[in-house]
Design a protein around this motif. Structure first.
Motif, PDB file in Angstrom:
ATOM      1  N   LEU A  97       0.826  -1.212   0.000  1.00 52.37           N
ATOM      2  CA  LEU A  97       0.000   0.000   0.000  1.00 52.37           C
ATOM      3  C   LEU A  97       0.858   1.260   0.000  1.00 52.37           C
ATOM      4  CD1 LEU A  97      -2.971   0.998   0.145  1.00 52.37           C
ATOM      5  CD2 LEU A  97      -2.686   1.088   2.629  1.00 52.37           C
ATOM      6  N   GLY A  98       1.988   1.243   0.716  1.00 53.90           N
ATOM      7  CA  GLY A  98       2.854   2.416   0.771  1.00 53.90           C
ATOM      8  C   GLY A  98       3.479   2.753  -0.569  1.00 53.90           C
ATOM      9  N   VAL A  99       3.822   1.735  -1.349  1.00 59.06           N
ATOM     10  CA  VAL A  99       4.448   1.970  -2.658  1.00 59.06           C
ATOM     11  C   VAL A  99       3.402   2.299  -3.721  1.00 59.06           C
ATOM     12  CG1 VAL A  99       5.931   0.945  -4.442  1.00 59.06           C
ATOM     13  CG2 VAL A  99       6.346   0.433  -2.038  1.00 59.06           C
ATOM     14  N   ALA A 100       2.200   1.763  -3.567  1.00 58.45           N
ATOM     15  CA  ALA A 100       1.164   1.924  -4.594  1.00 58.45           C
ATOM     16  C   ALA A 100       0.297   3.164  -4.397  1.00 58.45           C
ATOM     17  CB  ALA A 100       0.273   0.676  -4.620  1.00 58.45           C
ATOM     18  N   LYS A 101       0.640   4.031  -3.428  1.00 61.88           N
ATOM     19  CA  LYS A 101      -0.243   5.152  -3.097  1.00 61.88           C
ATOM     20  C   LYS A 101      -0.526   6.076  -4.285  1.00 61.88           C
ATOM     21  CE  LYS A 101      -0.128   5.914   1.896  1.00 61.88           C
ATOM     22  NZ  LYS A 101       0.504   4.748   2.464  1.00 61.88           N
ATOM     23  N   LYS A 102       0.503   6.477  -5.027  1.00 63.49           N
ATOM     24  CA  LYS A 102       0.274   7.464  -6.096  1.00 63.49           C
ATOM     25  C   LYS A 102      -0.637   6.919  -7.192  1.00 63.49           C
ATOM     26  CE  LYS A 102       2.300  11.082  -8.847  1.00 63.49           C
ATOM     27  NZ  LYS A 102       3.471  11.966  -9.046  1.00 63.49           N
ATOM     28  N   PRO A 103      -0.374   5.703  -7.739  1.00 59.54           N
ATOM     29  CA  PRO A 103      -1.316   5.208  -8.755  1.00 59.54           C
ATOM     30  C   PRO A 103      -2.715   4.967  -8.202  1.00 59.54           C
ATOM     31  CG  PRO A 103       0.340   3.539  -8.215  1.00 59.54           C
ATOM     32  CD  PRO A 103       0.803   4.823  -7.626  1.00 59.54           C
ATOM     33  N   MET A 104      -2.817   4.646  -6.919  1.00 59.76           N
ATOM     34  CA  MET A 104      -4.146   4.492  -6.325  1.00 59.76           C
ATOM     35  C   MET A 104      -4.843   5.849  -6.191  1.00 59.76           C
ATOM     36  SD  MET A 104      -3.444   1.496  -3.460  1.00 59.76           S
ATOM     37  CE  MET A 104      -5.178   1.320  -2.980  1.00 59.76           C
ATOM     38  N   LEU A 105      -4.079   6.906  -5.867  1.00 60.72           N
ATOM     39  CA  LEU A 105      -4.645   8.254  -5.849  1.00 60.72           C
ATOM     40  C   LEU A 105      -5.153   8.639  -7.236  1.00 60.72           C
ATOM     41  CD1 LEU A 105      -2.058  10.173  -3.619  1.00 60.72           C
ATOM     42  CD2 LEU A 105      -4.449   9.718  -3.039  1.00 60.72           C
ATOM     43  N   GLN A 106      -4.381   8.278  -8.240  1.00 57.59           N
ATOM     44  CA  GLN A 106      -4.761   8.591  -9.621  1.00 57.59           C
ATOM     45  C   GLN A 106      -6.009   7.814 -10.049  1.00 57.59           C
ATOM     46  OE1 GLN A 106      -1.067   7.580 -11.540  1.00 57.59           O
ATOM     47  NE2 GLN A 106      -0.198   9.646 -11.271  1.00 57.59           N
ATOM     48  N   ASP A 107      -6.283   6.687  -9.385  1.00 61.23           N
ATOM     49  CA  ASP A 107      -7.473   5.891  -9.689  1.00 61.23           C
ATOM     50  C   ASP A 107      -8.683   6.283  -8.850  1.00 61.23           C
ATOM     51  OD1 ASP A 107      -6.490   4.460 -11.770  1.00 61.23           O
ATOM     52  OD2 ASP A 107      -6.522   2.511 -10.782  1.00 61.23           O
ATOM     53  N   GLY A 108      -8.537   7.356  -8.047  1.00 58.08           N
ATOM     54  CA  GLY A 108      -9.696   7.883  -7.346  1.00 58.08           C
ATOM     55  C   GLY A 108      -9.708   7.754  -5.836  1.00 58.08           C
ATOM     56  N   PHE A 109      -8.766   7.006  -5.249  1.00 57.91           N
ATOM     57  CA  PHE A 109      -8.676   6.968  -3.786  1.00 57.91           C
ATOM     58  C   PHE A 109      -8.159   8.313  -3.278  1.00 57.91           C
ATOM     59  CE2 PHE A 109      -8.250   2.504  -5.087  1.00 57.91           C
ATOM     60  CZ  PHE A 109      -9.110   1.866  -4.204  1.00 57.91           C
ATOM     61  N   THR A 110      -8.527   8.702  -2.053  1.00 58.83           N
ATOM     62  CA  THR A 110      -8.043   9.956  -1.470  1.00 58.83           C
ATOM     63  C   THR A 110      -6.982   9.664  -0.411  1.00 58.83           C
ATOM     64  OG1 THR A 110      -9.620  10.022   0.373  1.00 58.83           O
ATOM     65  CG2 THR A 110     -10.361  10.916  -1.755  1.00 58.83           C
ATOM     66  N   PRO A 111      -6.119  10.655  -0.079  1.00 58.90           N
ATOM     67  CA  PRO A 111      -5.134  10.438   0.980  1.00 58.90           C
ATOM     68  C   PRO A 111      -5.757  10.017   2.309  1.00 58.90           C
ATOM     69  CG  PRO A 111      -4.561  12.403  -0.260  1.00 58.90           C
ATOM     70  CD  PRO A 111      -5.917  11.961  -0.741  1.00 58.90           C
ATOM     71  N   THR A 112      -6.912  10.613   2.656  1.00 62.74           N
ATOM     72  CA  THR A 112      -7.575  10.238   3.906  1.00 62.74           C
ATOM     73  C   THR A 112      -8.030   8.779   3.882  1.00 62.74           C
ATOM     74  OG1 THR A 112      -8.311  12.506   4.310  1.00 62.74           O
ATOM     75  CG2 THR A 112      -9.500  10.751   5.447  1.00 62.74           C
ATOM     76  N   GLU A 113      -8.547   8.322   2.739  1.00 64.25           N
ATOM     77  CA  GLU A 113      -8.952   6.915   2.618  1.00 64.25           C
ATOM     78  C   GLU A 113      -7.755   5.989   2.742  1.00 64.25           C
ATOM     79  OE1 GLU A 113     -12.851   7.458  -0.332  1.00 64.25           O
ATOM     80  OE2 GLU A 113     -10.866   7.005  -1.168  1.00 64.25           O
ATOM     81  N   LEU A 114      -6.648   6.362   2.097  1.00 61.18           N
ATOM     82  CA  LEU A 114      -5.429   5.552   2.209  1.00 61.18           C
ATOM     83  C   LEU A 114      -4.911   5.533   3.642  1.00 61.18           C
ATOM     84  CD1 LEU A 114      -3.534   6.626  -1.048  1.00 61.18           C
ATOM     85  CD2 LEU A 114      -4.879   4.557  -0.662  1.00 61.18           C
ATOM     86  N   GLY A 115      -5.029   6.679   4.305  1.00 57.23           N
ATOM     87  CA  GLY A 115      -4.642   6.744   5.710  1.00 57.23           C
ATOM     88  C   GLY A 115      -5.514   5.852   6.576  1.00 57.23           C
ATOM     89  N   MET A 116      -6.821   5.808   6.292  1.00 59.23           N
ATOM     90  CA  MET A 116      -7.741   4.941   7.036  1.00 59.23           C
ATOM     91  C   MET A 116      -7.390   3.469   6.824  1.00 59.23           C
ATOM     92  SD  MET A 116     -11.378   6.858   6.321  1.00 59.23           S
ATOM     93  CE  MET A 116     -12.328   5.501   7.014  1.00 59.23           C
ATOM     94  N   MET A 117      -7.030   3.122   5.594  1.00 61.82           N
ATOM     95  CA  MET A 117      -6.639   1.735   5.317  1.00 61.82           C
ATOM     96  C   MET A 117      -5.418   1.352   6.146  1.00 61.82           C
ATOM     97  SD  MET A 117      -6.889   1.733   1.174  1.00 61.82           S
ATOM     98  CE  MET A 117      -8.288   2.512   0.361  1.00 61.82           C
ATOM     99  N   GLY A 118      -4.391   2.206   6.059  1.00 64.03           N
ATOM    100  CA  GLY A 118      -3.158   1.915   6.792  1.00 64.03           C
ATOM    101  C   GLY A 118      -3.384   1.878   8.289  1.00 64.03           C
TER     102      GLY A 118
END
Length: 449
Positions: free
Chosen positions: A49-70
């Motif tokens: 998840l830490g390495v894939a953050k930027k392409p996931m952001l580009q696919d519509g995930f938000t930083p807050t959502e990624l933070g919630m996942m982590g």
């Protein structure tokens, strides 16, 4: 069914010293190698998840959502690591650690086929439950197979597992994402680790006594230490851990360690991309130096502490806390577009972290507690360390979201507040270690009393 996890009964003692020596030698090599490789792959299963953050952001995930996942995963690790630490003191480690890797691998393979935020949040937390079955049980196994006097050295050797996994993630996962997309970065390693979990089960071991072998202390001739260990039951030893104020002080330092460590590992790649202008592969390559140098630091941590600092582990920890501080400050303030200087600072941070992780991550607490409560000591430290790790994911995600600027449809992220948060965590961690300089003297005084 739960009885299946319990450690086996002691078998009649083997009397042939040559056979005992050969069995110990083989079991130690196979078990340590299996734990290094297997637990290293635990990290591949948790760091994608830490390495894939930027392409996931580009696919519509938000930083807050990624933070919630982590954060969800790290909260699950924190609670599970504490529980599994206490449980592991009673169990057959061979049956716990491979099962955790198998579960984490299946979760990753499933996530490689998903695009849904709530699925990621739920399953990444489930991943955390399986992740919590690794570290504390592995250290219990080390304490079972190596004498107290050897534990610092072999703890350091085992700790390279963290960095084997991190290095494989930064380099391998980055390449998989570039070649096949971010979904494959979850799916492909997940399938590979399903196979590895069964190999790990084949080579790990239960306690020496269940094979008719003497305890590690007895095998190494440390009879006095073994007699001292046998004076208390496992439950009594675990209660001693809970009552020890220095263990809780180290746990507080572990909160700050969790913040600084996982801030860099989870957000370092995107920080180098957004704040320093590097592409994904360059950022991933620079960040891979942290686990590489961290592995070197961990491997030599016991030797450094024993030979240079004369086994004053608290002094070692304070010195390398300052090394970590130099490194993380450099990472935060290195000029944009200078990969060489950025790499040097990441390397300094990684080496300091590698040494620190062995001591704040458990060895200082384990050294102050009976062997029978090794898992409990690791569990208490792990609970708060991963609590700090979870906290940083929430804080970093919110800070990154709040500091973004959108101009003509282009989003820019600012990191000034975030980097201050990272640096402060290392400063506080180092200061919290200072009182432990007197911890061992108090322990010896209590034993004499």
């Amino acid at each position: 069914m739960l009885k299946w996890f319990l450690t086996g009964p002691d078998k009649p003692r083997i009397q042939d010293k040559a056979v005992v020596k050969k069995m110990y030698h083989t079991a130690r090599i196979q078990a340590v190698t299996a734990m290094i490789l297997g637990y290293g792959m635990y990290y591949v299963m948790r760091m994608t998840l830490g390495v894939a953050k930027k392409p996931m952001l580009q696919d519509g995930f938000t930083p807050t959502e990624l933070g919630m996942m982590g954060a969800g995963m790290l909260v699950a690790i924190a609670i599970g690591k504490c529980a599994n630490g206490f449980i592991a003191d009673h169990c057959n480690i061979k049956k716990i650690v491979p099962l955790g890797l198998l579960g984490a691998a299946i979760v990753n393979a499933i996530l490689g086929m998903s695009n849904t935020t709530w699925v990621f949040i739920v399953l990444w937390a489930v991943n955390g439950v399986f992740q919590s079955m690794g570290s504390a049980p592995c250290i219990v196994s080390l304490s079972q197979w190596f004498a107290k006097s050897q534990l610092a050295t072999y703890y350091g050797v085992f700790s390279i597992a963290h960095y084997v996994g991190e290095g494989a993630t930064y380099l391998g996962t980055s390449m998989i994402i570039v070649a096949l997309g971010w979904h494959a970065a979850f799916f492909v390693p997940g399938v590979a680790c399903i196979v590895l979990a069964f190999i790990m089960y084949r080579f790990m071991r239960d306690r020496p006594e269940t094979y008719g072998l003497p305890s590690a202390n007895e095998f190494e001739g440390e009879v006095a230490q073994e007699k001292k260990e046998q004076q208390v039951s496992t439950k009594e030893a675990q209660l001693m851990v809970i009552k020890n104020p220095y263990v809780w002080l180290l746990a507080a330092a572990a909160i700050c360690l969790g913040i600084s460590r996982y801030s860099i590992s989870s957000w370092g790649v995107i920080f180098l991309q957004e704040a320093k202008g590097f592409d994904l592969v360059t950022a991933g390559s620079i960040m891979s130096l942290s686990p590489i140098l961290g592995g070197v630091g961990s491997f030599f941590s016991g030797i450094i502490s024993d030979k240079i600092f004369h086994s004053h582990h608290s002094v070692t920890t304070i010195v390398f806390g300052i090394v970590m501080l130099i490194g993380i400050t450099g990472v935060c303030y290195v000029p944009a577009g200078d990969p060489t200087l950025a790499a040097a600072c990441v390397a300094i941070f990684g080496f300091g972290l590698g040494v620190i992780l062995c001591f704040v991550g458990g060895l200082l607490a384990v050294d102050l507690c009976p062997r029978k409560a090794t898992g409990a000591a690791m569990g208490v430290i792990g609970l708060l360390a991963y609590g700090g790790a979870a906290l940083q994911d929430i804080v970093n995600g919110i800070l990154m979201d709040s500091a973004k600027v959108v101009v003509d449809g282009v989003t820019t992220y600012h990191f000034e507040t975030i980097t201050n948060f990272w640096i402060a965590s290392v400063v506080i961690m180092t200061l919290l270690i200072v009182p432990t300089l007197w911890a061992k003297k108090h322990k010896e005084a209590d034993e004499e009393a």
